[in-house]
Design a protein around this motif. Structure first.
Motif, PDB file in Angstrom:
ATOM      1  N   GLU A 267      -2.381  -8.597  -5.716  1.00  5.75           N
ATOM      2  CA  GLU A 267      -1.057  -8.016  -5.924  1.00  5.75           C
ATOM      3  C   GLU A 267      -1.091  -6.894  -6.963  1.00  5.75           C
ATOM      4  OE1 GLU A 267       1.957 -10.877  -6.826  1.00  5.75           O
ATOM      5  OE2 GLU A 267       3.553  -9.379  -6.628  1.00  5.75           O
ATOM      6  N   LYS A 268      -1.872  -7.121  -8.020  1.00  5.78           N
ATOM      7  CA  LYS A 268      -1.979  -6.105  -9.075  1.00  5.78           C
ATOM      8  C   LYS A 268      -2.461  -4.774  -8.493  1.00  5.78           C
ATOM      9  CE  LYS A 268      -5.726  -5.533 -11.724  1.00  5.78           C
ATOM     10  NZ  LYS A 268      -6.810  -5.761 -12.674  1.00  5.78           N
ATOM     11  N   VAL A 269      -3.451  -4.835  -7.622  1.00  2.00           N
ATOM     12  CA  VAL A 269      -3.997  -3.613  -7.025  1.00  2.00           C
ATOM     13  C   VAL A 269      -2.998  -3.025  -6.033  1.00  2.00           C
ATOM     14  CG1 VAL A 269      -5.857  -2.674  -5.605  1.00  2.00           C
ATOM     15  CG2 VAL A 269      -6.365  -4.385  -7.364  1.00  2.00           C
ATOM     16  N   ALA A 270      -2.361  -3.908  -5.251  1.00  2.48           N
ATOM     17  CA  ALA A 270      -1.389  -3.428  -4.259  1.00  2.48           C
ATOM     18  C   ALA A 270      -0.271  -2.623  -4.924  1.00  2.48           C
ATOM     19  CB  ALA A 270      -0.807  -4.615  -3.492  1.00  2.48           C
ATOM     20  N   LYS A 271       0.152  -3.101  -6.080  1.00  2.17           N
ATOM     21  CA  LYS A 271       1.288  -2.471  -6.763  1.00  2.17           C
ATOM     22  C   LYS A 271       0.917  -1.174  -7.466  1.00  2.17           C
ATOM     23  CE  LYS A 271       4.781  -5.869  -7.414  1.00  2.17           C
ATOM     24  NZ  LYS A 271       4.553  -7.318  -7.662  1.00  2.17           N
ATOM     25  N   ASN A 272      -0.384  -0.950  -7.668  1.00  2.78           N
ATOM     26  CA  ASN A 272      -0.805   0.180  -8.506  1.00  2.78           C
ATOM     27  C   ASN A 272      -1.834   1.069  -7.824  1.00  2.78           C
ATOM     28  OD1 ASN A 272       0.566  -0.525 -11.175  1.00  2.78           O
ATOM     29  ND2 ASN A 272      -0.523  -2.411 -10.700  1.00  2.78           N
ATOM     30  N   SER A 273      -1.740   1.189  -6.495  1.00  3.24           N
ATOM     31  CA  SER A 273      -2.725   2.071  -5.843  1.00  3.24           C
ATOM     32  C   SER A 273      -2.075   2.844  -4.700  1.00  3.24           C
ATOM     33  CB  SER A 273      -3.944   1.270  -5.388  1.00  3.24           C
ATOM     34  OG  SER A 273      -3.592   0.252  -4.474  1.00  3.24           O
ATOM     35  N   LEU A 274      -2.484   2.563  -3.453  1.00  6.85           N
ATOM     36  CA  LEU A 274      -2.039   3.376  -2.323  1.00  6.85           C
ATOM     37  C   LEU A 274      -0.530   3.250  -2.093  1.00  6.85           C
ATOM     38  CD1 LEU A 274      -4.900   2.681   0.261  1.00  6.85           C
ATOM     39  CD2 LEU A 274      -4.721   4.556  -1.390  1.00  6.85           C
ATOM     40  N   GLU A 275       0.066   4.388  -1.755  1.00  4.01           N
ATOM     41  CA  GLU A 275       1.500   4.437  -1.456  1.00  4.01           C
ATOM     42  C   GLU A 275       1.685   5.091  -0.089  1.00  4.01           C
ATOM     43  OE1 GLU A 275       3.461   5.635  -5.590  1.00  4.01           O
ATOM     44  OE2 GLU A 275       1.480   6.496  -5.287  1.00  4.01           O
ATOM     45  N   PRO A 276       2.889   5.032   0.473  1.00  4.19           N
ATOM     46  CA  PRO A 276       3.110   5.662   1.782  1.00  4.19           C
ATOM     47  C   PRO A 276       2.602   7.106   1.783  1.00  4.19           C
ATOM     48  CG  PRO A 276       5.010   4.352   1.215  1.00  4.19           C
ATOM     49  CD  PRO A 276       4.087   4.314   0.010  1.00  4.19           C
ATOM     50  N   GLY A 277       1.832   7.427   2.824  1.00  2.00           N
ATOM     51  CA  GLY A 277       1.260   8.761   2.927  1.00  2.00           C
ATOM     52  C   GLY A 277      -0.184   8.858   2.464  1.00  2.00           C
ATOM     53  N   ASP A 278      -0.650   7.851   1.682  1.00  2.00           N
ATOM     54  CA  ASP A 278      -2.012   7.897   1.130  1.00  2.00           C
ATOM     55  C   ASP A 278      -3.090   7.488   2.124  1.00  2.00           C
ATOM     56  OD1 ASP A 278      -1.480   8.818  -1.403  1.00  2.00           O
ATOM     57  OD2 ASP A 278      -1.226   6.817  -2.274  1.00  2.00           O
ATOM     58  N   HIS A 279      -2.726   6.696   3.121  1.00  2.00           N
ATOM     59  CA  HIS A 279      -3.762   6.174   4.015  1.00  2.00           C
ATOM     60  C   HIS A 279      -3.136   5.808   5.351  1.00  2.00           C
ATOM     61  CE1 HIS A 279      -7.826   4.929   4.642  1.00  2.00           C
ATOM     62  NE2 HIS A 279      -7.523   3.687   4.944  1.00  2.00           N
ATOM     63  N   GLY A 280      -3.950   5.762   6.394  1.00  3.52           N
ATOM     64  CA  GLY A 280      -3.409   5.393   7.694  1.00  3.52           C
ATOM     65  C   GLY A 280      -4.485   5.271   8.749  1.00  3.52           C
ATOM     66  N   THR A 281      -4.086   4.850   9.930  1.00  2.00           N
ATOM     67  CA  THR A 281      -4.981   4.705  11.074  1.00  2.00           C
ATOM     68  C   THR A 281      -4.112   4.594  12.327  1.00  2.00           C
ATOM     69  OG1 THR A 281      -6.490   3.186  12.209  1.00  2.00           O
ATOM     70  CG2 THR A 281      -5.114   2.211  10.539  1.00  2.00           C
ATOM     71  N   THR A 282      -4.569   5.176  13.431  1.00  5.07           N
ATOM     72  CA  THR A 282      -3.788   5.078  14.662  1.00  5.07           C
ATOM     73  C   THR A 282      -3.943   3.708  15.319  1.00  5.07           C
ATOM     74  OG1 THR A 282      -3.988   7.439  15.021  1.00  5.07           O
ATOM     75  CG2 THR A 282      -3.374   6.114  16.929  1.00  5.07           C
ATOM     76  N   TYR A 283      -5.217   3.347  15.569  1.00  2.09           N
ATOM     77  CA  TYR A 283      -5.472   2.064  16.244  1.00  2.09           C
ATOM     78  C   TYR A 283      -5.343   0.842  15.327  1.00  2.09           C
ATOM     79  CZ  TYR A 283      -8.051   3.731  20.456  1.00  2.09           C
ATOM     80  OH  TYR A 283      -8.443   4.255  21.641  1.00  2.09           O
ATOM     81  N   GLY A 284      -5.754   1.045  14.061  1.00  5.20           N
ATOM     82  CA  GLY A 284      -6.031  -0.073  13.162  1.00  5.20           C
ATOM     83  C   GLY A 284      -4.982  -1.171  13.203  1.00  5.20           C
ATOM     84  N   GLY A 285      -5.430  -2.405  13.420  1.00  2.00           N
ATOM     85  CA  GLY A 285      -4.514  -3.540  13.449  1.00  2.00           C
ATOM     86  C   GLY A 285      -3.535  -3.490  14.598  1.00  2.00           C
ATOM     87  N   ASN A 286      -3.982  -3.045  15.769  1.00  4.19           N
ATOM     88  CA  ASN A 286      -3.056  -3.023  16.913  1.00  4.19           C
ATOM     89  C   ASN A 286      -2.799  -4.444  17.441  1.00  4.19           C
ATOM     90  OD1 ASN A 286      -4.884  -3.692  18.958  1.00  4.19           O
ATOM     91  ND2 ASN A 286      -5.229  -1.575  19.576  1.00  4.19           N
TER      92      ASN A 286
END
Ligand code: PLP
Length: 396
Positions: A267-286
């Motif tokens: 949670e600590k890392v989730a709250k203090n790292s990537l934000e919307p727009g920083d990362h993505g994937t088209t297929y990932g986790g379909n």
């Protein structure tokens, strides 16, 4: 069709980046694979650690067939139910808090590195951060993952790679301490090195690295793409060591045959790292791969797969140790759970042993340092272990 004809067709059109073994597989069942000539093979490689539940698992096949008829893809602009279920199950099982699904192991590493860089960017208010990785590590073939892979011959033709990676000696805390500086954002390592030759981490080493990371607010990344998902006898190797990472990568057995990886964060890392727009994937986790992850999690629990591995490991290790005693060409054994390496005398190329095993109906793998690598499906029982030992005994 004749095997030779298939192989000629393949070599005519497939980019030659693998020296493939001359076998054309057709189907699988449980611990066994069958080639197009109908020959049967006992599998102690599981497609490089992917097919943890074995082949043709009826319960998993049913789930996938149902999902195919329902929905296979939406993009990550929307929600779907398999994504939610898979994420809930894998975060619970791994003890991590949030997950990002990728298409491969290498992409999970890429994402983990980006998380660490963004975390440090927010911590320090500037970019320019570095990663410490280990010698003889393997993290994948994309440029970022390759940059953190500590094997020169994989890297050299592709220089310059991503900068800011330095390498420390695995299981040598002093060398890690030396490699760390004020710009270090992450220490990346495999709790059990796979491709590098099956080297389990020393528990004290992991504890000391964890301590250093805490002291300097550096993120600890465990790459459990090979050693995770039950292979060492616990769901994730870190749980066995009792040393928790800030970022955990998974792939290989995560989907048991569908292409999926993941990086998971606290949670600590989730709250203090990537934000919307920083990362993505088209297929990932379909929806298709997430239906698989979700079912794999269920089946791991239903059949208590990690526990099965834990229970059978002493039998496997004793059988391998006996073989080492008996064969002068085997110099020793290393490993944890159903991830075992036999160190072969350097006068015998490991590739020739792998080929000979294949001729005798046994699939095994190799690893760096002339090591025979065994990654059987996690469902392996005593009788399959006996059969594997019988064939190795014969060919060695
Ligand atoms: C296989 C592996 C990778 C790369 O995974 P791909 O799916 O091939 O990209 C990364 N790390 C470890 C430890 C691996 O074993």
């Amino acid at each position: 069709m004749e095997k030779k004809e298939y192989i000629n067709r393949a070599e005519g059109v497939m980019l030659h980046v693998y020296n493939r073994f001359p076998v054309v597989f057709d189907h699988g069942n449980g611990m066994y694979l069958y080639d197009t000539d109908g020959k049967k093979y006992l599998d102690f490689g599981s497609g490089i650690g992917v097919m943890a539940l074995g082949y043709n698992v009826a319960e998993l096949n049913q789930t996938l067939k149902k999902q195919i008829d329902k929905l296979t893809h939406t993009s990550n602009l929307y929600y779907h139910v398999p994504m939610i279920e898979a994420a809930e199950k894998i975060t619970k099982m791994s003890g991590m808090d949030q997950v990002f699904f990728t298409n491969s192991g290498a992409e999970a590493i890429e994402g983990a590195i980006k998380v660490a860089k963004k975390y440090a960017y927010k911590r320090d208010g500037h970019a320019g951060h570095e990663v410490v990785a280990m010698q003889h590590s393997f993290h994948g073939r994309t440029v970022g993952a390759l940059s953190a892979t500590g094997t020169d011959h994989y890297r050299e033709p592709f220089y310059p790679l991503m900068g800011g990676v330095s390498f420390a000696e695995f299981n040598d805390f002093d060398s890690v301490k030396k490699a760390v500086n004020e710009n270090t954002c992450a220490i990346l390592l495999e709790p059990v090195q796979g491709e590098g030759g099956i080297y389990p981490a020393d528990p004290e080493f992991l504890q000391e690295v964890r301590g250093l990371c805490d002291e300097k607010d550096i993120l600890l990344i465990f790459d459990e793409i090979q050693c995770g998902m039950g292979r060492t006898g616990s769901l994730f190797a870190y749980q066995k060591y009792g040393v928790k990472p800030d970022i955990l990568t998974s792939a290989k057995a995560l989907g048991c045959g569908v292409p999926v990886g993941a990086f998971l964060v606290t949670e600590k890392v989730a709250k203090n790292s990537l934000e919307p727009g920083d990362h993505g994937t088209t297929y990932g986790g379909n929806p298709l791969v997430c239906a698989s992850v979700s079912k794999v999690c269920d089946l791991m629990e239903k059949y208590q797969i990690p526990n099965h591995v834990k229970e059978k490991t002493p039998y496997l290790e004793a059988a391998l140790d006996k073989l080492v005693q008996k064969k002068p060409w085997l110099l020793g054994r290393r490993g944890m759970g159903y991830m075992q390496g036999l160190i072969l005398d350097s006068s015998i190329p490991v590739g020739s042993v792998v080929q000979k095993a294949l001729d005798n109906g046994l699939i095994i793998l190799s690893a760096s340092g002339n090591v025979i690598r065994l990654l059987p499906p996690l469902i392996a029982e005593e009788k399959e272990i006996d059969e594997m030992i019988r064939i190795l005994d014969k060919i060695l």
